[in-house]
Write an enzyme that holds these catalytic residues in place. Structure first.
Site, PDB file in Angstrom:
ATOM      1  N   SER A 117      81.014  76.955  10.611  1.00 30.34           N
ATOM      2  CA  SER A 117      82.311  76.426  10.990  1.00 30.34           C
ATOM      3  C   SER A 117      82.128  74.947  11.294  1.00 30.34           C
ATOM      4  O   SER A 117      81.197  74.576  12.015  1.00 30.34           O
ATOM      5  CB  SER A 117      82.782  77.174  12.230  1.00 30.34           C
ATOM      6  N   HIS A 131      88.249  70.330   8.159  1.00 30.52           N
ATOM      7  CA  HIS A 131      87.755  71.550   8.793  1.00 30.52           C
ATOM      8  C   HIS A 131      87.365  72.540   7.705  1.00 30.52           C
ATOM      9  O   HIS A 131      88.024  72.622   6.667  1.00 30.52           O
ATOM     10  CB  HIS A 131      88.874  72.164   9.656  1.00 30.52           C
ATOM     11  N   ASN A 133      85.328  76.628   7.201  1.00 30.23           N
ATOM     12  CA  ASN A 133      84.766  77.793   7.863  1.00 30.23           C
ATOM     13  C   ASN A 133      84.552  78.859   6.796  1.00 30.23           C
ATOM     14  O   ASN A 133      85.443  79.148   6.014  1.00 30.23           O
ATOM     15  CB  ASN A 133      85.765  78.278   8.947  1.00 30.23           C
ATOM     16  N   TYR A 134      83.306  79.381   6.717  1.00 29.92           N
ATOM     17  CA  TYR A 134      83.049  80.507   5.815  1.00 29.92           C
ATOM     18  C   TYR A 134      82.279  81.550   6.598  1.00 29.92           C
ATOM     19  O   TYR A 134      81.378  81.210   7.372  1.00 29.92           O
ATOM     20  CB  TYR A 134      82.291  80.046   4.561  1.00 29.92           C
ATOM     21  N   ARG A 135      82.658  82.824   6.431  1.00 31.45           N
ATOM     22  CA  ARG A 135      82.051  83.855   7.272  1.00 31.45           C
ATOM     23  C   ARG A 135      81.968  85.200   6.531  1.00 31.45           C
ATOM     24  O   ARG A 135      82.757  85.488   5.630  1.00 31.45           O
ATOM     25  CB  ARG A 135      82.848  84.020   8.564  1.00 31.45           C
ATOM     26  N   GLY A 313      81.512  85.989  27.601  1.00 27.03           N
ATOM     27  CA  GLY A 313      80.175  85.580  27.164  1.00 27.03           C
ATOM     28  C   GLY A 313      80.175  84.676  25.942  1.00 27.03           C
ATOM     29  O   GLY A 313      79.114  84.308  25.458  1.00 27.03           O
ATOM     30  N   ARG A 315      80.380  81.273  23.720  1.00 25.39           N
ATOM     31  CA  ARG A 315      79.884  79.927  24.040  1.00 25.39           C
ATOM     32  C   ARG A 315      81.040  78.939  23.906  1.00 25.39           C
ATOM     33  O   ARG A 315      81.351  78.447  22.817  1.00 25.39           O
ATOM     34  CB  ARG A 315      78.729  79.564  23.086  1.00 25.39           C
ATOM     35  N   GLU A 317      81.485  75.848  24.654  1.00 23.13           N
ATOM     36  CA  GLU A 317      81.213  74.519  24.094  1.00 23.13           C
ATOM     37  C   GLU A 317      81.259  74.544  22.560  1.00 23.13           C
ATOM     38  O   GLU A 317      81.694  73.577  21.933  1.00 23.13           O
ATOM     39  CB  GLU A 317      79.855  73.982  24.574  1.00 23.13           C
ATOM     40  N   SER A 318      80.795  75.636  21.950  1.00 21.78           N
ATOM     41  CA  SER A 318      80.841  75.732  20.489  1.00 21.78           C
ATOM     42  C   SER A 318      82.257  75.992  19.999  1.00 21.78           C
ATOM     43  O   SER A 318      82.662  75.499  18.946  1.00 21.78           O
ATOM     44  CB  SER A 318      79.914  76.837  19.991  1.00 21.78           C
TER      45      SER A 318
END
Lengths: 356, 356
Positions: A117, A131, A133-135, A313, A315, A317-318
């Protein structure tokens, strides 16, 4: 699900996103060798999995002094996580993912997710934000304790790919939008003629800010739930014209790789030709106002961000790495009137255009 | 609902918020006579009602040059609106408002809402942001067409007051938090000893950012659904100790006026003693990061903002007036460590304190 290489898809995807992250970060570092390098942060998810955030920033106490780097803030993040999806989450995901099994096991089901991402906010108001994003997502059969299944790969019950790539300029350069869309279309067209038109439309629909009656930018492509089964936005996998969409797991993965590999060629030429253009204080002000809209979309509507913020839980910041360094909100801002350069952008945000 | 003055409550509230808005805006204009005046915008809601937004801003193209005004961005907004609440909205509101009638009329029910809402973002990082909101809500019997009821006041089926006031510093001055809370407590205590403790706690719970595990600021008071009936956070209206909360509509309105009138004395002395303090670029940077958190709360969690953004025909400029002029997001920001001035603030945001 094993592809033709006999290596499990999850391992192939993991290898691919690691190398794609390296390739993308290197491209930006090469473009601006005088700038500080991206900061690499590896992290471990206590509930299972790892990731690496590569982030560009020029922290400075005097925020009123403009820095000289090409990028203002950027993040290229990968994550490879696994765990157990509880029945409630399975039930919710079934709404968007037809391959998802029934939520009929009280202990839930194991999942695996790997993705890349990125968000790039350049400093120059003439250079657009981008931007991508690949998932890959997988649900597997639970491995029974004490069985010798532990050594072999778990049986895959459902899987899909999703992703997309979209461009958010502050000022409209038509040739940039055309180059960006053309590059994506070329990548899509290799795997079937219906992919680009369908995923381009989906992108315009997804990156839409209802309370502003504007799209976030000039679009690109967006897709989800891509596997071998029926798809709400694609022709039937059993249709006579089977060449209209990828028809094997290996082909779908190759398609996603084609898109991932097209990120640098779709965006870097635009950045290269815009980052050095002179700009006025008014143009900087307009850019910051547009970044405010970016924040509005990400915090109010973006499904990934909302899901992340609600996940215990996660993250933070990410997840919030996607937000710009600075954003601005003015009451009744007079910029963006018809007939101005700012207004030219607003016009295409209110009425998405076909760029190729 | 008629109070002792025999004038309908809705007219009394309307008169009050108009005068309170004038009083508050005048106080800020008097404090900084060299600054441009607040911009007054009257507006009409096509579906019924009016409002006036009073907004302070120093629009400038060169956003990197700091202006010299006490305030950076501020809005003091009133709205007096009416219309028909559809059964779905009635049903949803019943969850938070026990007085709300059953959603059993397919045509819905008439509502009336009048309120004042303000957010003040001063320029100096030593001066805190403040927010206040007081509102009156009423549901009435539908007036039948052709009946002579049109000339008399419609029968009130349900009503309540809500509101609050809270302080969001970037740097903690304990004496400011104590002054702010003391002023609110004094106003509350005149109307019953349980009001301040209950509404102070409610405020800490409401202005909480789960994904940051922080409150938005040092709190104040927050309340909703205040009428003569049972209340989830107050003692029973039939309890022997009836003096613990206001017991008539006139008394509740007097309580809300007491709070509204205490806004200027709760906040202006703080602003007056902080707005001229010297500050460093690092302090400005920290202030902008804290404003980013303000944006996160308002866009992700604030019920009023979310409700506004989802309401067709809502005046977006008035809803998003609460956002700061500038906000900042840094990846893994190092500010706020224990033992620093920034860390002193974080400590009380993570663990709300009793200030009086």
């Amino acid at each position: 699900m094993a592809s033709s290489s006999m290596k499990p898809m999850r391992s192939q995807v993991e290898e691919y996103i690691v190398s794609l992250q390296y390739q993308i970060v290197s491209a930006f570092e090469t473009l601006d060798p005088a700038a500080p390098p991206f900061k690499r942060d590896s992290w471990v998810r206590p509930q299972g999995g790892t990731g690496q955030s590569c982030v560009f920033a020029c922290a400075t106490d005097d925020v009123s002094v403009a820095q000289q780097t090409v990028l203002e803030k950027a993040g290229v993040n990968i994550s490879i996580v696994h765990g157990i999806l509880p029945p409630a989450a399975i039930k919710q995901m079934r709404a968007d993912h037809s391959a998802m099994p029934l939520p009929d096991r009280p202990e839930g089901l194991p999942f695996f997710a790997a993705g890349i991402s990125l968000v790039i906010h350049p400093r120059n108001p003439n250079a657009p934000t981008v931007h991508a994003n690949y998932r890959y997502f997988e649900i597997t059969e639970p491995v029974e304790a004490g069985s010798d299944k532990g050594t072999s790969e778990p049986k895959v019950l459902a899987w899909w790919f999703g992703g997309g790539c979209d461009l958010t300029p502050s000022y409209l350069f038509e040739e940039d939008a055309i180059h960006f869309h053309s590059t994506l279309k070329k990548a899509c067209d290799k795997y079937g003629p219906e992919l680009y038109p369908s995923f381009k439309k989906w992108c315009d629909e997804y990156f839409y800010i209802p309370h502003r009656n504007e799209t976030r930018g000039v679009g690109g492509i967006f897709f989800d739930d891509l596997n071998l089964g029926p798809h709400a936005r694609l022709s039937s996998p059993n249709s006579p014209d089977a060449a209209r969409r990828p028809t094997s797991p290996a082909e779908i993965f190759a398609f996603v790789q084609e898109l991932g590999n097209s990120f640098v060629p779709s965006y870097l030429p635009i950045l290269t030709s815009r980052h050095f253009l002179p700009y006025t204080p008014l143009q900087r002000r307009w850019q910051l106002i547009r970044r405010g809209r970016y924040v509005e979309f990400n915090l109010v509507y973006d499904r990934g961000t909302k899901f992340g913020l609600m996940t215990p839980g996660a993250r933070i910041e990410s997840i919030l790495m996607s937000l710009p360094e600075t954003a601005r909100w003015e009451y009744m801002c007079e910029l963006g009137e018809e007939g101005t350069e700012e207004g030219k952008l607003i016009e295409v945000l209110k009425k998405p255009r076909e760029w190729v």
